[in-house]
Motif scaffolding. Structure first.
Motif, mmCIF file in Angstrom:
data_model
loop_
_atom_site.group_PDB
_atom_site.id
_atom_site.type_symbol
_atom_site.label_atom_id
_atom_site.label_comp_id
_atom_site.label_asym_id
_atom_site.label_seq_id
_atom_site.Cartn_x
_atom_site.Cartn_y
_atom_site.Cartn_z
ATOM 1 N N GLY A 1 8.857 19.299 -6.136
ATOM 2 C CA GLY A 1 7.418 18.829 -5.855
ATOM 3 C C GLY A 1 7.339 17.655 -5.097
ATOM 4 N N PRO A 2 6.162 17.055 -4.802
ATOM 5 C CA PRO A 2 5.882 15.923 -4.034
ATOM 6 C C PRO A 2 6.357 14.658 -4.608
ATOM 7 C CG PRO A 2 3.960 16.818 -4.546
ATOM 8 C CD PRO A 2 4.698 17.620 -5.213
ATOM 9 N N LEU A 3 6.077 14.450 -5.840
ATOM 10 C CA LEU A 3 6.347 12.909 -6.573
ATOM 11 C C LEU A 3 7.690 12.676 -6.147
ATOM 12 C CD1 LEU A 3 5.129 13.614 -10.061
ATOM 13 C CD2 LEU A 3 4.024 12.345 -8.130
ATOM 14 N N ARG A 4 7.760 11.178 -5.745
ATOM 15 C CA ARG A 4 8.926 10.335 -5.576
ATOM 16 C C ARG A 4 9.752 9.963 -6.696
ATOM 17 N NH1 ARG A 4 7.085 6.787 -0.190
ATOM 18 N NH2 ARG A 4 6.229 8.602 0.987
ATOM 19 N N ALA A 5 9.010 9.961 -7.905
ATOM 20 C CA ALA A 5 9.633 9.378 -9.190
ATOM 21 C C ALA A 5 8.505 9.991 -10.021
ATOM 22 C CB ALA A 5 9.670 8.137 -9.135
ATOM 23 N N LYS A 6 8.874 10.034 -11.303
ATOM 24 C CA LYS A 6 7.871 10.485 -12.496
ATOM 25 C C LYS A 6 6.725 9.454 -12.447
ATOM 26 C CE LYS A 6 11.124 12.409 -15.684
ATOM 27 N NZ LYS A 6 11.876 12.445 -17.066
ATOM 28 N N ILE A 7 5.637 10.025 -12.821
ATOM 29 C CA ILE A 7 4.407 9.189 -12.701
ATOM 30 C C ILE A 7 4.421 7.980 -13.761
ATOM 31 C CG2 ILE A 7 1.898 8.988 -13.299
ATOM 32 C CD1 ILE A 7 2.396 10.017 -10.865
ATOM 33 N N VAL A 8 5.174 8.061 -14.980
ATOM 34 C CA VAL A 8 5.321 7.265 -15.780
ATOM 35 C C VAL A 8 6.080 6.058 -15.344
ATOM 36 C CG1 VAL A 8 4.778 8.553 -17.844
ATOM 37 C CG2 VAL A 8 7.093 8.579 -17.092
ATOM 38 N N ASP A 9 7.253 6.231 -14.644
ATOM 39 C CA ASP A 9 8.061 5.319 -14.316
ATOM 40 C C ASP A 9 7.258 4.531 -13.146
ATOM 41 O OD1 ASP A 9 10.101 6.029 -15.751
ATOM 42 O OD2 ASP A 9 10.944 7.319 -14.573
ATOM 43 N N GLN A 10 6.505 5.263 -12.145
ATOM 44 C CA GLN A 10 5.791 4.680 -11.148
ATOM 45 C C GLN A 10 4.478 3.726 -11.533
ATOM 46 O OE1 GLN A 10 5.701 6.663 -7.198
ATOM 47 N NE2 GLN A 10 6.073 8.545 -8.514
ATOM 48 N N GLY B 1 2.752 18.210 -9.484
ATOM 49 C CA GLY B 1 3.365 17.424 -10.629
ATOM 50 C C GLY B 1 4.647 17.185 -10.801
ATOM 51 N N ARG B 2 5.506 17.787 -9.825
ATOM 52 C CA ARG B 2 7.059 17.926 -9.935
ATOM 53 C C ARG B 2 7.582 16.728 -9.238
ATOM 54 N NH1 ARG B 2 4.603 21.018 -13.077
ATOM 55 N NH2 ARG B 2 5.972 22.787 -14.257
ATOM 56 N N VAL B 3 8.755 16.409 -9.381
ATOM 57 C CA VAL B 3 9.316 15.381 -8.459
ATOM 58 C C VAL B 3 10.297 16.218 -7.597
ATOM 59 C CG1 VAL B 3 11.460 13.641 -8.632
ATOM 60 C CG2 VAL B 3 9.648 13.815 -10.476
ATOM 61 N N ILE B 4 10.274 15.551 -6.392
ATOM 62 C CA ILE B 4 11.406 16.136 -5.285
ATOM 63 C C ILE B 4 12.625 16.539 -5.817
ATOM 64 C CG2 ILE B 4 12.589 15.631 -3.121
ATOM 65 C CD1 ILE B 4 10.549 13.265 -2.907
ATOM 66 N N VAL C 1 1.076 -1.277 -0.100
ATOM 67 C CA VAL C 1 -0.116 -0.007 0.094
ATOM 68 C C VAL C 1 0.979 1.131 -0.075
ATOM 69 C CG1 VAL C 1 -1.963 1.274 1.127
ATOM 70 C CG2 VAL C 1 -1.724 -1.327 1.237
ATOM 71 N N GLY C 2 0.955 1.884 -1.097
ATOM 72 C CA GLY C 2 2.023 2.859 -1.319
ATOM 73 C C GLY C 2 1.615 4.020 -1.879
ATOM 74 N N ASN C 3 1.960 5.107 -2.074
ATOM 75 C CA ASN C 3 1.758 6.226 -2.673
ATOM 76 C C ASN C 3 2.650 6.936 -3.796
ATOM 77 O OD1 ASN C 3 3.518 7.295 -0.878
ATOM 78 N ND2 ASN C 3 1.915 8.832 0.104
ATOM 79 N N PHE C 4 2.182 7.870 -4.757
ATOM 80 C CA PHE C 4 3.253 8.574 -5.788
ATOM 81 C C PHE C 4 3.908 9.356 -5.042
ATOM 82 C CE2 PHE C 4 -0.007 7.408 -9.032
ATOM 83 C CZ PHE C 4 0.405 6.366 -9.459
ATOM 84 N N THR C 5 3.609 9.907 -3.980
ATOM 85 C CA THR C 5 3.979 11.373 -3.402
ATOM 86 C C THR C 5 4.680 11.174 -1.946
ATOM 87 O OG1 THR C 5 1.827 12.064 -2.500
ATOM 88 C CG2 THR C 5 2.355 12.837 -4.890
ATOM 89 N N VAL C 6 5.230 12.276 -1.544
ATOM 90 C CA VAL C 6 5.714 12.505 -0.203
ATOM 91 C C VAL C 6 4.436 13.000 0.558
ATOM 92 C CG1 VAL C 6 6.987 13.605 1.580
ATOM 93 C CG2 VAL C 6 8.121 12.621 -0.335
ATOM 94 N N GLY C 7 4.054 12.649 1.746
ATOM 95 C CA GLY C 7 2.941 13.301 2.330
ATOM 96 C C GLY C 7 1.732 12.425 2.393
ATOM 97 N N GLY C 8 0.819 12.683 3.592
ATOM 98 C CA GLY C 8 -0.088 11.659 4.020
ATOM 99 C C GLY C 8 -1.243 11.612 2.909
#
Length: 341
Positions: free
Chosen positions: A175-184, A169-172, A50-57
């Motif tokens: 922005g809050p993304l831990r990696a690009k959406i396409v990669d995730q 929509g930007r990566v750390i 159970v994960g998420n694309f971003t940093v944060g709750g």
């Protein structure tokens, strides 16, 4: 700041995002490469992340608990794998909810441990072996760890908050993304939209176009009894404290004063004394989240705890059969993995 995440992460991109774009590009390149090329250790038991694309709750922990409860109904013996935010154990450690403090194991593991055994360690493979050997767990649920690429995941359920989506929509660090959406998305099995709002709609459509199933759920107070008509000083140290304040209101309580703190915040004695003094002077009750209460269990006075109300929440799926489907697909993927090996 009310969260570890800078406020501009959740706003339209500005000059700060532009200035950080070179660092974001490097971070995205490295993160994507790690996810694609890392050797993922295969565990004997099925693994649901159970994960998420971003940093944060985004509400991952209540979702993980709901899935563990469903696994039990299916006659499985679930166990949780967690890194344990701020934990201090060097070796894999099974959480003792009655004696461990949040500063040693993290706050989420204390909540998870009320429902199934929890192994806290950055080495999730070692934690998995410990849960299987000593506690007979035959179904493992990872609370976060989607991007770590240390362990083979049979099903990755990615939770996206409907109110905040993926921020700018930007990566750390831009922005809050831990990696690009396409990669995730390559490693995503299904996407869970949590709550009400439209901020997640774009990434939901992107996931749907990639052929990923979309689920929906919401957080509901486990019990609203006793809150209606009460006036509160509400405080919370979670990723998005405003969501908690709104939940108190939805449960019938009046939030007269709202005090946000950083995510995973450990409260000092003077902070708790000030909260209690202000509440007393204004004739207000004190209310907080279950995660904050876990941190306060071994850090606050008994008098403070006696005055404190805790609003616990449950994850309610829009389709009742969704948790069963997610677990069945995890088991199917695990069986296919076993056949291939």
């Amino acid at each position: 700041m009310a969260s570890e995440a800078p406020p501009f992460w959740w706003e339209e991109p500005d000059w700060k995002v532009l200035a950080l774009s070179p660092l974001s590009a490097v971070y995205a390149l490295v993160a994507g490469r790690v996810m694609r090329r890392a050797k993922r250790e295969k565990i004997e038991a099925p693994v649901l992340c159970v994960g998420n694309f971003t940093v944060g709750g985004t509400g991952k922990t209540p979702v993980a608990i709901a899935l563990a409860q469903q696994a039990k109904r299916m006659q499985l013996r679930p166990g949780f794998l967690s890194r344990g935010h701020g934990g201090s154990f060097a070796e894999p450690h099974v959480v003792d909810a009655d004696h461990d403090a949040a500063k040693h194991v993290g706050d989420e593991p204390l909540l998870l441990a009320e429902h199934a055994p929890v192994a806290v360690t950055p080495n999730r493979a070692a934690g998995a072996r410990l849960l299987m050997a000593k506690h007979g767990c035959d179904f493992l649920i990872m609370d976060d760890g989607f991007q770590s690429a240390r362990i083979h995941i049979d099903y990755a359920l990615i939770v996206v908050d409907a109110r905040y989506g993926i921020g700018n929509g930007r990566v750390i660090p831009g922005g809050p993304l831990r990696a690009k959406i396409v990669d995730q998305l390559v490693f995503t099995s299904g996407l869970l939209k949590m709550g009400e709002g439209t901020a997640a709609d774009a990434v939901v459509r992107q996931a749907a176009r990639a052929g990923r199933p979309i689920f929906e759920a919401r957080a509901e107070p486990i019990s609203k009894a006793g809150l209606a008509g009460k006036r509160f000083l509400a405080f919370a140290g979670i990723g998005h404290p405003d969501k908690f304040f709104d939940t108190v209101r939805e449960a019938g309580g009046e939030v007269v004063l709202a005090k946000p703190f950083p995510d995973h915040h450990f409260y000092a004695e003077d902070e708790l004394a000030e909260l209690a003094a202000v509440a007393r002077a204004e004739g207000l009750g004190l209310i907080t989240t279950a995660k904050d209460a876990a941190r306060l269990r071994h850090g606050a006075s008994q008098d403070f705890l006696n005055r404190l109300e805790v609003l616990e929440i449950d994850t309610v799926f829009e389709l009742d059969h969704a948790p069963e489907r997610i677990i069945e697909e995890t088991l199917d993927a695990w069986r296919q993995r076993k056949l291939r090996s």
